[in-house]
Enzyme design. Structure first.
Site, PDB file in Angstrom:
ATOM      1  N   SER A  70      -7.369   2.867  24.549  1.00  0.00           N
ATOM      2  CA  SER A  70      -8.393   3.867  24.210  1.00  0.00           C
ATOM      3  C   SER A  70      -9.177   4.210  25.474  1.00  0.00           C
ATOM      4  O   SER A  70      -9.213   3.414  26.417  1.00  0.00           O
ATOM      5  CB  SER A  70      -9.360   3.282  23.174  1.00  0.00           C
ATOM      6  OG  SER A  70     -10.491   4.121  23.000  1.00  0.00           O
ATOM      7  N   TYR A 104     -15.817  -3.437  20.368  1.00  0.00           N
ATOM      8  CA  TYR A 104     -14.648  -2.543  20.364  1.00  0.00           C
ATOM      9  C   TYR A 104     -14.204  -2.284  21.810  1.00  0.00           C
ATOM     10  O   TYR A 104     -13.019  -2.362  22.130  1.00  0.00           O
ATOM     11  CB  TYR A 104     -14.959  -1.234  19.636  1.00  0.00           C
ATOM     12  CG  TYR A 104     -13.761  -0.299  19.576  1.00  0.00           C
ATOM     13  CD1 TYR A 104     -12.618  -0.654  18.840  1.00  0.00           C
ATOM     14  CD2 TYR A 104     -13.740   0.906  20.267  1.00  0.00           C
ATOM     15  CE1 TYR A 104     -11.513   0.188  18.802  1.00  0.00           C
ATOM     16  CE2 TYR A 104     -12.635   1.752  20.229  1.00  0.00           C
ATOM     17  CZ  TYR A 104     -11.525   1.373  19.492  1.00  0.00           C
ATOM     18  OH  TYR A 104     -10.409   2.193  19.454  1.00  0.00           O
TER      19      TYR A 104
HETATM   20  P1  NDP Z   1      -6.531   5.005  11.285  1.00  0.00           P
HETATM   21  O1  NDP Z   1      -7.657   4.287  10.622  1.00  0.00           O
HETATM   22  O2  NDP Z   1      -6.165   6.363  10.778  1.00  0.00           O
HETATM   23  O3  NDP Z   1      -5.226   4.093  11.272  1.00  0.00           O
HETATM   24  C1  NDP Z   1      -5.286   2.717  11.540  1.00  0.00           C
HETATM   25  C2  NDP Z   1      -3.998   2.072  11.056  1.00  0.00           C
HETATM   26  O4  NDP Z   1      -4.045   0.677  11.372  1.00  0.00           O
HETATM   27  C3  NDP Z   1      -3.803   2.195   9.574  1.00  0.00           C
HETATM   28  O5  NDP Z   1      -2.451   2.495   9.314  1.00  0.00           O
HETATM   29  C4  NDP Z   1      -4.145   0.815   9.044  1.00  0.00           C
HETATM   30  O6  NDP Z   1      -3.347   0.571   7.887  1.00  0.00           O
HETATM   31  C5  NDP Z   1      -3.695  -0.055  10.211  1.00  0.00           C
HETATM   32  N1  NDP Z   1      -4.314  -1.368  10.217  1.00  0.00           N
HETATM   33  C6  NDP Z   1      -5.626  -1.666  10.341  1.00  0.00           C
HETATM   34  N2  NDP Z   1      -5.804  -2.992  10.259  1.00  0.00           N
HETATM   35  C7  NDP Z   1      -4.578  -3.539  10.077  1.00  0.00           C
HETATM   36  C8  NDP Z   1      -4.109  -4.866   9.901  1.00  0.00           C
HETATM   37  N3  NDP Z   1      -4.947  -5.904   9.888  1.00  0.00           N
HETATM   38  N4  NDP Z   1      -2.781  -5.070   9.744  1.00  0.00           N
HETATM   39  C9  NDP Z   1      -1.933  -4.021   9.748  1.00  0.00           C
HETATM   40  N5  NDP Z   1      -2.302  -2.750   9.908  1.00  0.00           N
HETATM   41  C10 NDP Z   1      -3.621  -2.513  10.064  1.00  0.00           C
HETATM   42  O7  NDP Z   1      -6.946   5.096  12.823  1.00  0.00           O
HETATM   43  P2  NDP Z   1      -6.131   5.596  14.121  1.00  0.00           P
HETATM   44  O8  NDP Z   1      -4.820   6.134  13.777  1.00  0.00           O
HETATM   45  O9  NDP Z   1      -7.066   6.427  14.884  1.00  0.00           O
HETATM   46  O10 NDP Z   1      -5.980   4.207  14.896  1.00  0.00           O
HETATM   47  C11 NDP Z   1      -4.770   3.771  15.455  1.00  0.00           C
HETATM   48  C12 NDP Z   1      -5.039   3.117  16.799  1.00  0.00           C
HETATM   49  O11 NDP Z   1      -5.530   4.107  17.693  1.00  0.00           O
HETATM   50  C13 NDP Z   1      -6.082   2.008  16.786  1.00  0.00           C
HETATM   51  O12 NDP Z   1      -5.632   0.946  17.606  1.00  0.00           O
HETATM   52  C14 NDP Z   1      -7.314   2.673  17.395  1.00  0.00           C
HETATM   53  O13 NDP Z   1      -8.161   1.738  18.024  1.00  0.00           O
HETATM   54  C15 NDP Z   1      -6.649   3.586  18.389  1.00  0.00           C
HETATM   55  N6  NDP Z   1      -7.453   4.708  18.884  1.00  0.00           N
HETATM   56  C16 NDP Z   1      -7.953   5.649  18.034  1.00  0.00           C
HETATM   57  C17 NDP Z   1      -8.676   6.717  18.534  1.00  0.00           C
HETATM   58  C18 NDP Z   1      -9.299   7.745  17.660  1.00  0.00           C
HETATM   59  O14 NDP Z   1     -10.211   8.473  18.125  1.00  0.00           O
HETATM   60  N7  NDP Z   1      -8.855   7.888  16.418  1.00  0.00           N
HETATM   61  C19 NDP Z   1      -8.890   6.882  19.979  1.00  0.00           C
HETATM   62  C20 NDP Z   1      -8.331   5.825  20.776  1.00  0.00           C
HETATM   63  C21 NDP Z   1      -7.624   4.804  20.245  1.00  0.00           C
HETATM   64  P3  NDP Z   1      -3.765  -0.318   6.633  1.00  0.00           P
HETATM   65  O15 NDP Z   1      -5.213  -0.095   6.366  1.00  0.00           O
HETATM   66  O16 NDP Z   1      -2.860   0.197   5.536  1.00  0.00           O
HETATM   67  O17 NDP Z   1      -3.425  -1.716   7.024  1.00  0.00           O
HETATM   68  C1  8X3 Z   2     -11.622   5.466  19.838  1.00  0.00           C
HETATM   69  C2  8X3 Z   2     -12.355   6.375  20.757  1.00  0.00           C
HETATM   70  O1  8X3 Z   2     -14.618   6.857  21.862  1.00  0.00           O
HETATM   71  O2  8X3 Z   2     -14.622   6.208  19.511  1.00  0.00           O
HETATM   72  O3  8X3 Z   2     -10.965   4.457  20.537  1.00  0.00           O
HETATM   73  O4  8X3 Z   2     -14.192   4.588  21.211  1.00  0.00           O
HETATM   74  S1  8X3 Z   2     -14.022   5.950  20.837  1.00  0.00           S
END
Ligand code: NDP
Ligand code: 8X3
Length: 256
Positions: free
Chosen positions: A144, A157
């Protein structure tokens, strides 16, 4: 040339957001999939529909990456199918809260550390030996911008995402004698369920994160992942950051 065609990718956190979009984009390119997440019904329905639509093989496993036994079950299940993934996309992750450290909640810290760091480690430790044995492969760790720059209330985080970045670097060194590549894909603000989870279901607060300017879409990140996986065998991309055009770093964004 498509490197991903007829290969196998394991994606954690495939029930939503970036993981789900990555599954769609890879399936469209003919890649077979192992999908893992906790929400059984959502995951299974998505996997069935996608397999039918794109004509690829997809297996879905209800997995909680925080729980070592659950990751062991995933490994056993995949082994029973006689599949060794070529690609591992360590995507499952979350943020919880935005409180200053001195007001932080231990349960939120534990959820982030257990998922973003320990979960990634459990899954990688389980599958990496198989991938190495196969002779080549690619690990994508979803980092991220929060792993490059801290922000007020980001504290734990931030720590986990700086950790994902460091782990990506370190595992890449450990894999120097193999043909296994490692890439840390680090997105900026991307509209998914991320903020809904971060603010524990407060939709209004979550929506405000995505309404100030045009953010990334999950597909933008998925397309980048596909690009990275399709690079030729001799090319490795250690890090790649992807940002909305309107957002230049965690703090600087053009609103409106
Ligand atoms: P979402 O909340 O849309 O998706 C997160 C996914 O992770 C879901 O499918 C959830 O599925 C799964 N998950 C969470 N906890 C667990 C667990 N304990 N075991 C298995 N699966 C798990 O968020 P994003 O798609 O945005 O997030 C995906 C990644 O991208 C993360 O690592 C996040 O930190 C990163 N990220 C996101 C950004 C953003 O702005 N959105 C920016 C930078 C990085 P379920 O609940 O069914 O288990
Ligand atoms: C998710 C982006 O800026 O909310 O990783 O941390 S931020």
């Amino acid at each position: 040339m498509s490197i991903v065609k007829e290969k196998w990718a394991l994606i954690t956190g495939a029930s939503s957001g970036i993981g789900k979009a990555s599954a769609q984009v890879l399936a469209q390119s003919g890649c077979n999939l192992i999908l893992a997440a906790r929400r059984k019904d959502i995951l299974k329905q998505f996997a069935d529909e996608l397999a039918k639509k794109e004509g690829v093989q997809i297996h879905a496993f209800v997995t909680d990456v925080r729980v070592k036994e659950s990751v062991d079950e995933l490994l056993d299940g995949v082994k029973k199918l006689n599949i060794t993934p070529d690609f591992l996309i360590n995507n499952a992750g979350l943020a919880m809260g935005l409180e200053p450290l001195q007001e932080g909640f231990i349960y939120k810290w534990e959820a982030m550390i257990d998922t973003n760091l320990k979960g990634l480690l459990y899954v990688t430790r389980a599958f990496l030996p198989l991938i190495i044995e196969k002779g080549s492969g690619h690990i994508i760790n979803i980092g991220s911008t929060a792993g490059w720059q801290t922000y007020p209330g980001g504290n734990v985080y931030n720590m986990t995402k700086f950790g994902v970045r460091a782990l990506s670097d370190a595992m890449s060194l450990d894999l120097v004698d193999t043909n296994v590549k490692v890439t840390c894909v680090a997105p900026g603000n991307c509209e998914t369920d991320f903020s809904l989870v971060r603010f524990e279901g407060d939709k209004q607060r979550a929506d405000s994160v995505y309404s100030a300017y045009k953010t990334l879409e999950a597909n933008d990140v998925a397309d980048l992942i596909l690009y990275v996986l399709n690079t030729p065998k001799h090319v490795n991309i250690p890090y790649v950051r992807i940002m909305p055009t309107a957002q230049r770093n965690v703090y600087i964004a053009k609103k409106g």
